[in-house]
Write an enzyme that holds these catalytic residues in place. Structure first.
Site, PDB file in Angstrom:
ATOM      1  N   GLY A  45      12.792  69.014  21.782  1.00 11.19           N
ATOM      2  CA  GLY A  45      12.617  70.446  22.046  1.00 11.19           C
ATOM      3  C   GLY A  45      11.606  71.016  21.077  1.00 11.19           C
ATOM      4  O   GLY A  45      11.429  70.481  19.978  1.00 11.19           O
ATOM      5  N   GLN A  50       7.171  77.329  16.304  1.00 10.51           N
ATOM      6  CA  GLN A  50       6.920  76.091  15.553  1.00 10.51           C
ATOM      7  C   GLN A  50       5.468  75.631  15.637  1.00 10.51           C
ATOM      8  O   GLN A  50       5.059  74.738  14.896  1.00 10.51           O
ATOM      9  CB  GLN A  50       7.837  74.967  16.057  1.00 10.51           C
ATOM     10  CG  GLN A  50       9.307  75.220  15.766  1.00 10.51           C
ATOM     11  CD  GLN A  50      10.154  74.059  16.236  1.00 10.51           C
ATOM     12  OE1 GLN A  50      10.539  74.001  17.400  1.00 10.51           O
ATOM     13  NE2 GLN A  50      10.427  73.119  15.352  1.00 10.51           N
ATOM     14  N   CYS A  98      15.221  68.770  13.138  1.00 12.24           N
ATOM     15  CA  CYS A  98      14.249  69.750  13.621  1.00 12.24           C
ATOM     16  C   CYS A  98      12.865  69.307  13.165  1.00 12.24           C
ATOM     17  O   CYS A  98      12.700  68.883  12.014  1.00 12.24           O
ATOM     18  CB  CYS A  98      14.583  71.121  13.045  1.00 12.24           C
ATOM     19  SG  CYS A  98      13.411  72.414  13.501  1.00 12.24           S
ATOM     20  N   LEU A  99      11.892  69.403  14.050  1.00 11.90           N
ATOM     21  CA  LEU A  99      10.534  68.972  13.692  1.00 11.90           C
ATOM     22  C   LEU A  99       9.962  69.815  12.548  1.00 11.90           C
ATOM     23  O   LEU A  99       9.063  69.358  11.845  1.00 11.90           O
ATOM     24  CB  LEU A  99       9.611  69.047  14.910  1.00 11.90           C
ATOM     25  CG  LEU A  99       9.956  68.096  16.059  1.00 11.90           C
ATOM     26  CD1 LEU A  99       8.967  68.276  17.206  1.00 11.90           C
ATOM     27  CD2 LEU A  99       9.988  66.644  15.602  1.00 11.90           C
ATOM     28  N   HIS A 140      19.617  75.345  19.938  1.00  7.61           N
ATOM     29  CA  HIS A 140      18.781  75.140  18.747  1.00  7.61           C
ATOM     30  C   HIS A 140      17.413  75.808  18.935  1.00  7.61           C
ATOM     31  O   HIS A 140      16.943  76.541  18.056  1.00  7.61           O
ATOM     32  CB  HIS A 140      18.639  73.628  18.508  1.00  7.61           C
ATOM     33  CG  HIS A 140      17.698  73.239  17.417  1.00  7.61           C
ATOM     34  ND1 HIS A 140      18.093  72.493  16.321  1.00  7.61           N
ATOM     35  CD2 HIS A 140      16.370  73.478  17.241  1.00  7.61           C
ATOM     36  CE1 HIS A 140      17.043  72.321  15.518  1.00  7.61           C
ATOM     37  NE2 HIS A 140      15.980  72.889  16.062  1.00  7.61           N
ATOM     38  N   GLU A 141      16.796  75.588  20.086  1.00  5.53           N
ATOM     39  CA  GLU A 141      15.449  76.142  20.315  1.00  5.53           C
ATOM     40  C   GLU A 141      15.489  77.667  20.443  1.00  5.53           C
ATOM     41  O   GLU A 141      14.596  78.355  19.955  1.00  5.53           O
ATOM     42  CB  GLU A 141      14.798  75.511  21.557  1.00  5.53           C
ATOM     43  CG  GLU A 141      14.575  74.003  21.479  1.00  5.53           C
ATOM     44  CD  GLU A 141      13.930  73.524  20.199  1.00  5.53           C
ATOM     45  OE1 GLU A 141      13.111  74.265  19.613  1.00  5.53           O
ATOM     46  OE2 GLU A 141      14.254  72.407  19.760  1.00  5.53           O
ATOM     47  N   HIS A 144      15.327  79.463  17.195  1.00  6.98           N
ATOM     48  CA  HIS A 144      13.976  79.595  16.621  1.00  6.98           C
ATOM     49  C   HIS A 144      13.322  80.911  17.051  1.00  6.98           C
ATOM     50  O   HIS A 144      12.544  81.484  16.301  1.00  6.98           O
ATOM     51  CB  HIS A 144      13.075  78.445  17.084  1.00  6.98           C
ATOM     52  CG  HIS A 144      13.242  77.175  16.302  1.00  6.98           C
ATOM     53  ND1 HIS A 144      12.987  77.090  14.957  1.00  6.98           N
ATOM     54  CD2 HIS A 144      13.605  75.929  16.682  1.00  6.98           C
ATOM     55  CE1 HIS A 144      13.202  75.841  14.541  1.00  6.98           C
ATOM     56  NE2 HIS A 144      13.579  75.114  15.573  1.00  6.98           N
TER      57      HIS A 144
END
Ligand code: NI
Length: 185
Positions: A45, A50, A98-99, A140-141, A144
């Protein structure tokens, strides 16, 4: 095109992202670039903040998780202006990463299923119930988009234990297999 992933510490990750207007320029190209970036970094995701854009857009593809979580098998989505309208009472605790926080993995409690509405990149509106790990990725996304990251959900003690790693991410000294943009560099 692969874009750099903005790392923890960058202020864009703390902004409340803005609604995407219907005439947002080059939206499909942006979506394609976000998928390229996510696949390159082996993520499941990615949220627009991000990659430095404070807008309410997320892309998802749960396929890498589909061996363990069958609900992720065909879970590829573009979600524009997503709104989670219902969360299940039941919560499940599982490890996440997470990236924007390379090298950090912590257990987070999330609703077992959610009901969400969103538009796709063609302007088609969707209303969907999503369960299991796919629901976790979406939650999660979506966080953000409200300026939150997953470690905001963990205990102060667990955050303290990750302090050294977090400082290295901020300084930009964390080794990473994908292109990143640290606030300190
Ligand atoms: Ni993330």
């Amino acid at each position: 095109m692969i874009l750099p992933v903005y790392l923890y510490g960058h202020p864009v990750l703390r902004e409340k992202a803005k609604e995407v207007p219907g005439d947002y320029p080059a939206l499909k190209e942006l979506v394609a670039n976000m998928f390229d970036t996510m696949y390159h970094a082996e993520g499941v995701g990615l949220a627009a903040p991000q990659i430095g854009r404070s807008i309410r857009l997320i892309v998802l593809d749960g396929k890498p998780m589909s061996e363990d979580f069958k609900e992720c098998k065909d879970f590829r989505r573009v979600m524009i202006n997503p709104v989670i309208e219902e969360y299940s009472d039941e919560e499940i605790s599982l490890e996440e990463g997470c990236l924007s926080l390379p090298g950090i993995h912590e257990k987070v409690e999330r609703a077992a299923w959610i009901r969400i509405k969103y538009s796709d990149e063609n302007g088609v509106e969707h209303n969907e119930t999503i369960e299991g790990f796919a629901a976790r990725i979406v939650q999660h996304e979506c966080e953000h988009l409200d300026g939150l990251v997953f470690i905001d959900n963990i205990s102060a003690i667990r955050r303290q234990l990750n302090k050294g790693k977090l400082n290295n991410i901020i300084k930009g000294t964390t080794g990473c297999s994908y292109k990143t943009k640290a606030v300190g560099k």
